[in-house]
Design a protein around this motif. Structure first.
Motif, PDB file in Angstrom:
ATOM      1  N   SER A   1       2.832   0.420   3.433  1.00  0.00           N
ATOM      2  CA  SER A   1       3.015  -0.893   4.043  1.00  0.00           C
ATOM      3  C   SER A   1       3.330  -1.935   2.978  1.00  0.00           C
ATOM      4  O   SER A   1       3.060  -1.756   1.798  1.00  0.00           O
ATOM      5  CB  SER A   1       1.771  -1.302   4.810  1.00  0.00           C
ATOM      6  OG  SER A   1       0.676  -1.435   3.933  1.00  0.00           O
ATOM      7  N   LEU A   2       3.920  -3.032   3.452  1.00  0.00           N
ATOM      8  CA  LEU A   2       4.210  -4.183   2.612  1.00  0.00           C
ATOM      9  C   LEU A   2       3.712  -5.410   3.360  1.00  0.00           C
ATOM     10  O   LEU A   2       4.085  -5.618   4.524  1.00  0.00           O
ATOM     11  CB  LEU A   2       5.718  -4.278   2.354  1.00  0.00           C
ATOM     12  CG  LEU A   2       6.200  -5.445   1.511  1.00  0.00           C
ATOM     13  CD1 LEU A   2       5.703  -5.296   0.075  1.00  0.00           C
ATOM     14  CD2 LEU A   2       7.712  -5.520   1.530  1.00  0.00           C
ATOM     15  N   PHE A   3       2.877  -6.195   2.730  1.00  0.00           N
ATOM     16  CA  PHE A   3       2.221  -7.341   3.366  1.00  0.00           C
ATOM     17  C   PHE A   3       1.531  -6.923   4.662  1.00  0.00           C
ATOM     18  O   PHE A   3       1.632  -7.599   5.682  1.00  0.00           O
ATOM     19  CB  PHE A   3       3.214  -8.471   3.633  1.00  0.00           C
ATOM     20  CG  PHE A   3       3.770  -9.091   2.378  1.00  0.00           C
ATOM     21  CD1 PHE A   3       2.941  -9.778   1.511  1.00  0.00           C
ATOM     22  CD2 PHE A   3       5.110  -8.981   2.078  1.00  0.00           C
ATOM     23  CE1 PHE A   3       3.455 -10.343   0.360  1.00  0.00           C
ATOM     24  CE2 PHE A   3       5.622  -9.549   0.930  1.00  0.00           C
ATOM     25  CZ  PHE A   3       4.798 -10.224   0.073  1.00  0.00           C
ATOM     26  N   PHE A   4       0.867  -5.794   4.645  1.00  0.00           N
ATOM     27  CA  PHE A   4       0.070  -5.255   5.746  1.00  0.00           C
ATOM     28  C   PHE A   4       0.910  -4.851   6.960  1.00  0.00           C
ATOM     29  O   PHE A   4       0.363  -4.628   8.035  1.00  0.00           O
ATOM     30  CB  PHE A   4      -1.035  -6.231   6.164  1.00  0.00           C
ATOM     31  CG  PHE A   4      -1.867  -6.715   5.000  1.00  0.00           C
ATOM     32  CD1 PHE A   4      -2.725  -5.849   4.353  1.00  0.00           C
ATOM     33  CD2 PHE A   4      -1.765  -8.018   4.544  1.00  0.00           C
ATOM     34  CE1 PHE A   4      -3.477  -6.278   3.280  1.00  0.00           C
ATOM     35  CE2 PHE A   4      -2.514  -8.462   3.469  1.00  0.00           C
ATOM     36  CZ  PHE A   4      -3.380  -7.575   2.844  1.00  0.00           C
ATOM     37  N   ILE A   5       2.211  -4.778   6.820  1.00  0.00           N
ATOM     38  CA  ILE A   5       3.106  -4.340   7.893  1.00  0.00           C
ATOM     39  C   ILE A   5       3.646  -2.975   7.509  1.00  0.00           C
ATOM     40  O   ILE A   5       4.164  -2.807   6.406  1.00  0.00           O
ATOM     41  CB  ILE A   5       4.263  -5.341   8.095  1.00  0.00           C
ATOM     42  CG1 ILE A   5       3.710  -6.713   8.457  1.00  0.00           C
ATOM     43  CG2 ILE A   5       5.230  -4.840   9.149  1.00  0.00           C
ATOM     44  CD1 ILE A   5       4.744  -7.808   8.475  1.00  0.00           C
ATOM     45  N   PRO A   6       3.532  -1.963   8.404  1.00  0.00           N
ATOM     46  CA  PRO A   6       4.034  -0.634   8.067  1.00  0.00           C
ATOM     47  C   PRO A   6       5.502  -0.663   7.635  1.00  0.00           C
ATOM     48  O   PRO A   6       6.301  -1.465   8.125  1.00  0.00           O
ATOM     49  CB  PRO A   6       3.866   0.148   9.369  1.00  0.00           C
ATOM     50  CG  PRO A   6       2.753  -0.542  10.070  1.00  0.00           C
ATOM     51  CD  PRO A   6       2.900  -1.999   9.716  1.00  0.00           C
TER      52      PRO A   6
ATOM     53  N   LYS B   1       0.867  -1.173   0.000  1.00  0.00           N
ATOM     54  CA  LYS B   1       0.000   0.000   0.000  1.00  0.00           C
ATOM     55  C   LYS B   1       0.904   1.224   0.000  1.00  0.00           C
ATOM     56  O   LYS B   1       1.912   1.259   0.705  1.00  0.00           O
ATOM     57  CB  LYS B   1      -0.886   0.002   1.239  1.00  0.00           C
ATOM     58  CG  LYS B   1      -2.048   0.964   1.142  1.00  0.00           C
ATOM     59  CD  LYS B   1      -2.872   1.095   2.388  1.00  0.00           C
ATOM     60  CE  LYS B   1      -3.227  -0.210   3.047  1.00  0.00           C
ATOM     61  NZ  LYS B   1      -4.046  -0.027   4.238  1.00  0.00           N
ATOM     62  N   GLY B   2       0.558   2.214  -0.785  1.00  0.00           N
ATOM     63  CA  GLY B   2       1.380   3.416  -0.869  1.00  0.00           C
ATOM     64  C   GLY B   2       2.712   3.102  -1.532  1.00  0.00           C
ATOM     65  O   GLY B   2       2.772   2.495  -2.588  1.00  0.00           O
ATOM     66  N   LEU B   3       3.792   3.493  -0.874  1.00  0.00           N
ATOM     67  CA  LEU B   3       5.135   3.272  -1.410  1.00  0.00           C
ATOM     68  C   LEU B   3       5.844   2.118  -0.701  1.00  0.00           C
ATOM     69  O   LEU B   3       7.077   2.085  -0.643  1.00  0.00           O
ATOM     70  CB  LEU B   3       5.958   4.553  -1.280  1.00  0.00           C
ATOM     71  CG  LEU B   3       5.464   5.739  -2.099  1.00  0.00           C
ATOM     72  CD1 LEU B   3       6.273   6.986  -1.797  1.00  0.00           C
ATOM     73  CD2 LEU B   3       5.506   5.435  -3.577  1.00  0.00           C
ATOM     74  N   GLY B   4       5.119   1.173  -0.195  1.00  0.00           N
ATOM     75  CA  GLY B   4       5.700   0.047   0.522  1.00  0.00           C
ATOM     76  C   GLY B   4       6.602  -0.826  -0.329  1.00  0.00           C
ATOM     77  O   GLY B   4       7.494  -1.501   0.180  1.00  0.00           O
TER      78      GLY B   4
END
Length: 95
Positions: free
Chosen positions: A82-87, A5-8
């Motif tokens: 976030s990447l894989f729902f982790i910030p 999400k975003g720039l993750g």
């Protein structure tokens, strides 16, 4: 499947770019005999620090803060990276 999400997705980009820079620099300087584990450890430590600070900076600037007129509560609206729902900044120490 990669979920961000975003720039993750920049977590992966930072690591790949640092790997390319370190490997090409070592080969240009003639240090091919250096154990690859040492260069990889250096890359992952530096990438972890970069990802931590980049994630904190991006999350601090993203979104708007809305204040409820009745209760005075603050709500943050916007995209957290976030990447894989982790910030994103939590990926820094785990790299």
């Amino acid at each position: 499947m990669v979920i961000w999400k975003g720039l993750g997705i920049l977590n992966f980009v930072v690591i790949v770019v640092l790997l390319l820079i370190v490997d090409s620099t070592l080969s240009l300087l003639g240090f091919e005999s250096v154990d690859f584990r040492l260069s990889r450890a250096f890359v992952f430590i530096v990438a972890g620090v970069i990802i931590w600070y980049m994630g904190k900076a991006l999350d601090a600037k993203s979104g708007r803060v809305l204040i409820d007129a009745e209760t005075g509560e603050r709500y943050r609206m916007g995209t957290l990276h976030s990447l894989f729902f982790i910030p994103m900044h939590y990926w820094g120490p785990s790299v």
